[in-house]
Write a protein that holds these residues in place. Structure first.
Motif, PDB file in Angstrom:
ATOM      1  N   ALA A 203      -0.217  10.676 -19.984  1.00  0.00           N
ATOM      2  CA  ALA A 203       0.482   9.606 -19.280  1.00  0.00           C
ATOM      3  C   ALA A 203      -0.269   9.166 -18.030  1.00  0.00           C
ATOM      4  O   ALA A 203      -0.437   7.964 -17.781  1.00  0.00           O
ATOM      5  N   TYR A 204      -0.731  10.123 -17.243  1.00  0.00           N
ATOM      6  CA  TYR A 204      -1.467   9.777 -16.023  1.00  0.00           C
ATOM      7  C   TYR A 204      -2.781   9.078 -16.342  1.00  0.00           C
ATOM      8  O   TYR A 204      -3.169   8.110 -15.672  1.00  0.00           O
ATOM      9  N   ILE A 205      -3.502   9.572 -17.337  1.00  0.00           N
ATOM     10  CA  ILE A 205      -4.780   8.950 -17.695  1.00  0.00           C
ATOM     11  C   ILE A 205      -4.559   7.530 -18.209  1.00  0.00           C
ATOM     12  O   ILE A 205      -5.295   6.599 -17.865  1.00  0.00           O
ATOM     13  N   LEU A 206      -3.503   7.334 -19.019  1.00  0.00           N
ATOM     14  CA  LEU A 206      -3.180   5.985 -19.497  1.00  0.00           C
ATOM     15  C   LEU A 206      -2.821   5.063 -18.329  1.00  0.00           C
ATOM     16  O   LEU A 206      -3.235   3.905 -18.297  1.00  0.00           O
ATOM     17  N   ALA A 207      -2.050   5.584 -17.370  1.00  0.00           N
ATOM     18  CA  ALA A 207      -1.692   4.783 -16.193  1.00  0.00           C
ATOM     19  C   ALA A 207      -2.947   4.369 -15.432  1.00  0.00           C
ATOM     20  O   ALA A 207      -3.078   3.208 -15.004  1.00  0.00           O
ATOM     21  N   GLY A 208      -3.887   5.308 -15.264  1.00  0.00           N
ATOM     22  CA  GLY A 208      -5.125   4.995 -14.576  1.00  0.00           C
ATOM     23  C   GLY A 208      -5.957   3.960 -15.308  1.00  0.00           C
ATOM     24  O   GLY A 208      -6.506   3.039 -14.694  1.00  0.00           O
ATOM     25  N   LEU A 209      -6.042   4.084 -16.639  1.00  0.00           N
ATOM     26  CA  LEU A 209      -6.826   3.136 -17.427  1.00  0.00           C
ATOM     27  C   LEU A 209      -6.203   1.749 -17.422  1.00  0.00           C
ATOM     28  O   LEU A 209      -6.910   0.737 -17.404  1.00  0.00           O
ATOM     29  N   VAL A 210      -4.869   1.695 -17.452  1.00  0.00           N
ATOM     30  CA  VAL A 210      -4.179   0.395 -17.385  1.00  0.00           C
ATOM     31  C   VAL A 210      -4.571  -0.341 -16.110  1.00  0.00           C
ATOM     32  O   VAL A 210      -4.908  -1.533 -16.130  1.00  0.00           O
ATOM     33  N   LEU A 211      -4.558   0.367 -14.988  1.00  0.00           N
ATOM     34  CA  LEU A 211      -4.915  -0.248 -13.707  1.00  0.00           C
ATOM     35  C   LEU A 211      -6.398  -0.601 -13.648  1.00  0.00           C
ATOM     36  O   LEU A 211      -6.778  -1.683 -13.184  1.00  0.00           O
ATOM     37  N   LEU A 212      -7.236   0.304 -14.140  1.00  0.00           N
ATOM     38  CA  LEU A 212      -8.681   0.102 -14.074  1.00  0.00           C
ATOM     39  C   LEU A 212      -9.115  -1.105 -14.905  1.00  0.00           C
ATOM     40  O   LEU A 212      -9.995  -1.875 -14.513  1.00  0.00           O
ATOM     41  N   ILE A 213      -8.478  -1.294 -16.053  1.00  0.00           N
ATOM     42  CA  ILE A 213      -8.877  -2.359 -16.977  1.00  0.00           C
ATOM     43  C   ILE A 213      -8.191  -3.685 -16.668  1.00  0.00           C
ATOM     44  O   ILE A 213      -8.817  -4.753 -16.708  1.00  0.00           O
ATOM     45  N   LEU A 214      -6.899  -3.621 -16.338  1.00  0.00           N
ATOM     46  CA  LEU A 214      -6.096  -4.844 -16.265  1.00  0.00           C
ATOM     47  C   LEU A 214      -5.886  -5.400 -14.857  1.00  0.00           C
ATOM     48  O   LEU A 214      -5.575  -6.585 -14.721  1.00  0.00           O
ATOM     49  N   LEU A 215      -6.039  -4.586 -13.822  1.00  0.00           N
ATOM     50  CA  LEU A 215      -5.755  -5.062 -12.472  1.00  0.00           C
ATOM     51  C   LEU A 215      -6.968  -5.818 -11.917  1.00  0.00           C
ATOM     52  O   LEU A 215      -7.632  -5.404 -10.966  1.00  0.00           O
ATOM     53  N   ARG A 216      -7.222  -6.974 -12.528  1.00  0.00           N
ATOM     54  CA  ARG A 216      -8.349  -7.821 -12.146  1.00  0.00           C
ATOM     55  C   ARG A 216      -7.867  -9.272 -12.041  1.00  0.00           C
ATOM     56  O   ARG A 216      -7.185  -9.731 -12.967  1.00  0.00           O
ATOM     57  N   PRO A 217      -8.253  -9.999 -11.002  1.00  0.00           N
ATOM     58  CA  PRO A 217      -8.892  -9.527  -9.779  1.00  0.00           C
ATOM     59  C   PRO A 217      -7.942  -8.659  -8.961  1.00  0.00           C
ATOM     60  O   PRO A 217      -6.727  -8.730  -9.120  1.00  0.00           O
ATOM     61  N   ASP A 218      -8.527  -7.865  -8.105  1.00  0.00           N
ATOM     62  CA  ASP A 218      -7.748  -6.910  -7.334  1.00  0.00           C
ATOM     63  C   ASP A 218      -6.848  -7.633  -6.327  1.00  0.00           C
ATOM     64  O   ASP A 218      -7.337  -8.438  -5.536  1.00  0.00           O
ATOM     65  N   PRO A 219      -5.532  -7.366  -6.333  1.00  0.00           N
ATOM     66  CA  PRO A 219      -4.625  -8.104  -5.445  1.00  0.00           C
ATOM     67  C   PRO A 219      -4.900  -7.894  -3.962  1.00  0.00           C
ATOM     68  O   PRO A 219      -4.751  -8.827  -3.165  1.00  0.00           O
ATOM     69  N   LEU A 220      -5.310  -6.687  -3.572  1.00  0.00           N
ATOM     70  CA  LEU A 220      -5.571  -6.438  -2.157  1.00  0.00           C
ATOM     71  C   LEU A 220      -6.849  -7.146  -1.707  1.00  0.00           C
ATOM     72  O   LEU A 220      -6.908  -7.694  -0.599  1.00  0.00           O
ATOM     73  N   ILE A 221      -7.863  -7.168  -2.554  1.00  0.00           N
ATOM     74  CA  ILE A 221      -9.103  -7.868  -2.212  1.00  0.00           C
ATOM     75  C   ILE A 221      -8.850  -9.364  -2.080  1.00  0.00           C
ATOM     76  O   ILE A 221      -9.359 -10.029  -1.167  1.00  0.00           O
ATOM     77  N   VAL A 222      -8.038  -9.908  -2.992  1.00  0.00           N
ATOM     78  CA  VAL A 222      -7.684 -11.334  -2.903  1.00  0.00           C
ATOM     79  C   VAL A 222      -6.875 -11.601  -1.640  1.00  0.00           C
ATOM     80  O   VAL A 222      -7.107 -12.590  -0.937  1.00  0.00           O
ATOM     81  N   ALA A 223      -5.938 -10.709  -1.328  1.00  0.00           N
ATOM     82  CA  ALA A 223      -5.129 -10.872  -0.115  1.00  0.00           C
ATOM     83  C   ALA A 223      -6.005 -10.826   1.135  1.00  0.00           C
ATOM     84  O   ALA A 223      -5.789 -11.577   2.093  1.00  0.00           O
ATOM     85  N   LYS A 224      -7.019  -9.951   1.134  1.00  0.00           N
ATOM     86  CA  LYS A 224      -7.951  -9.893   2.270  1.00  0.00           C
ATOM     87  C   LYS A 224      -8.728 -11.203   2.406  1.00  0.00           C
ATOM     88  O   LYS A 224      -8.936 -11.704   3.518  1.00  0.00           O
ATOM     89  N   ALA A 225      -9.161 -11.760   1.267  1.00  0.00           N
ATOM     90  CA  ALA A 225      -9.927 -13.007   1.297  1.00  0.00           C
ATOM     91  C   ALA A 225      -9.063 -14.149   1.832  1.00  0.00           C
ATOM     92  O   ALA A 225      -9.534 -14.989   2.608  1.00  0.00           O
ATOM     93  N   ILE A 226      -7.812 -14.170   1.429  1.00  0.00           N
ATOM     94  CA  ILE A 226      -6.895 -15.205   1.923  1.00  0.00           C
ATOM     95  C   ILE A 226      -6.693 -15.059   3.429  1.00  0.00           C
ATOM     96  O   ILE A 226      -6.708 -16.043   4.178  1.00  0.00           O
TER      97      ILE A 226
END
Length: 444
Positions: A203-226
């Protein structure tokens, strides 16, 4: 290779820049981020609940004594506290995607270590692995912040609440699969009590892979750019809306206090309730029923709580948290120990007060921080939350041993009222610091 890397970096930069001037694209990314976070939280909840359900039993089985059954929880909590700081700093430097994925993957590796410890009957490997396994818990809690990175001031609490509700599904499924995973583990030559950690690792590894693969573009990086683009806008600079003014110290303290205090009170009373019920002859089934209602109250009302926090204000719901915890303590102390209705009512109110506190406190903290320091600050606060839970659980046993469950409950209820002057102090401070009001007007 260098040229390809530069092209990839330029393409990523162009993608992030495309979000700066488009509120429509920002909202689309906000909604996508919520979906990804919700999916990861379902897996994360299963990983958390499946493992901690049998950690103490596994230690007891390996050493053959009850004296060590509290060590897994202590190590798990300590690992969670350390990982909260680590994940927060990674997220601040590299983005939510890398920070959260690293935390979940570390939790998965810790769970795998527990399985190998059971196979080899190595208690030192077990304790070390449980420490690493705690990273999954810290990450599961910090993931709630990712959904709020691109949320408007009137969306942040609802974004946090969606992540918390999704955790419930995994948290409920995990313990119910303990027996199934135990049978599966036995069938492949692994001790039955290590079975749930197979589920936790997956479960933890799947959670990590979901974020690693799908969390693009990164919301915090975009928020910093804004935020950077807004900072360089001359009109916003004249208005004093500079990133250097985006740290409301009173707001940070107030948000942290709400979450730390509610965690302390909730853990203290919850920890001793099964012991209290055992003294009055309640069965394990009855204990499970009361704790089940409590956990449901901790997470299921989140969507309504998030709406109320955004609609009627952070301060009102933070004060409601303190009052609810007080009422819970009174009911727990004065209600008949033989009455299941009184016990369920007290623990439901306890879970609800915690829910009010975590969501309102999170929203206050997000409002009071800038993108340049937000993730690091959030990680530091989550360390305090983890440690307050550990201290609350530890002190609760001493209080009950020397006094009573009723004294513990009343004392915790009164302690929660300290949040009210803290919230008032933070609101007064907001009005005294006009340079911060421009950017934190909804913080309290």
């Amino acid at each position: 290779m260098m040229r390809n890397r530069m092209k990839k970096k330029d393409a990523q930069s162009a993608l992030i820049q495309s979000y700066i001037g488009s509120s429509e694209k920002q909202q689309q990314l906000y909604k996508k981020t919520l979906i990804v976070v919700i999916l990861s939280q379902i897996f994360g909840g299963a990983g958390l609940a499946a493992g901690i359900t049998v950690g103490a039993l596994l230690a007891q089985d390996m050493l053959g004594t009850d004296s060590v059954t509290g060590i897994p929880t202590a190590l798990f909590t300590l690992g969670s506290a350390g990982a909260a700081l680590f994940v927060g700093r990674l997220s601040q430097r590299y983005g939510r995607r890398f920070g959260l994925a690293s935390g979940f993957l570390a939790g998965g590796l810790g769970a795998i270590g527990v399985v190998f410890a059971a196979l080899t009957n190595n208690i030192f490997l077990l304790f070390g692995s449980l420490l690493i396994y705690g990273a999954g818990s810290a990450t599961n809690l910090q993931a709630r912040y990712a959904g709020a990175d691109l949320a408007g001031s009137r969306q942040r609490a609802q974004a946090v609440s969606m992540a918390m509700v999704s955790t419930t599904f995994g948290a409920v499924a995990g313990p119910n699969l303990v027996g199934v995973m135990g049978n599966f583990a036995t069938s492949i030559g692994i001790p039955a009590l290590a079975g749930p950690f197979l589920l936790a690792a997956s479960a933890y590894i799947l959670a990590g892979l979901v974020l690693l693969i799908l969390l693009r573009p990164d919301p915090l990086i975009v928020a910093k750019a804004i935020a950077t683009a807004q900072k360089t806008d001359s009109k916003l600079q004249v208005a004093g809306n500079s990133d250097t003014f985006l740290l409301n110290k009173r707001g940070v303290f107030a948000g942290a206090a709400v979450m730390v205090f509610t965690q302390f009170v909730m853990t203290a009373i919850m920890t001793m309730t099964p012991i209290h019920m055992g003294h009055y002859g309640h069965t394990l089934q009855a204990v499970g029923l009361v704790i089940g209602f409590h956990i449901g109250a901790m997470f299921l009302p989140s969507l309504v709580t998030g709406y109320l926090v955004d609609k009627i204000g952070r301060a009102v719901m933070a004060i409601a948290s303190a009052v609810t915890l007080l009422v819970s303590g009174i009911v727990a102390a004065l209600g008949s120990a033989d009455s299941m209705v009184a016990l369920v009512t007290a623990l439901v109110l306890l879970g609800l007060g915690w829910n009010f506190g975590l969501i309102s406190g999170t929203a206050i903290l997000v409002d009071a921080t800038s993108t340049s320091t937000r993730a690091k600050t959030q990680g530091s606060v989550d360390v305090g939350i983890a440690l307050s839970g550990a201290i609350g659980g530890g002190l609760s046993g001493l209080v009950v041993a020397h006094f009573s469950y009723g004294i513990l409950s009343i004392a915790c209820g009164i302690f929660s009222l300290l949040l009210i002057p803290i919230i008032i102090w933070a609101r007064i401070g907001k009005h005294k610091e006009p340079s911060q009001i421009q950017v934190t007007e909804n913080s309290i």
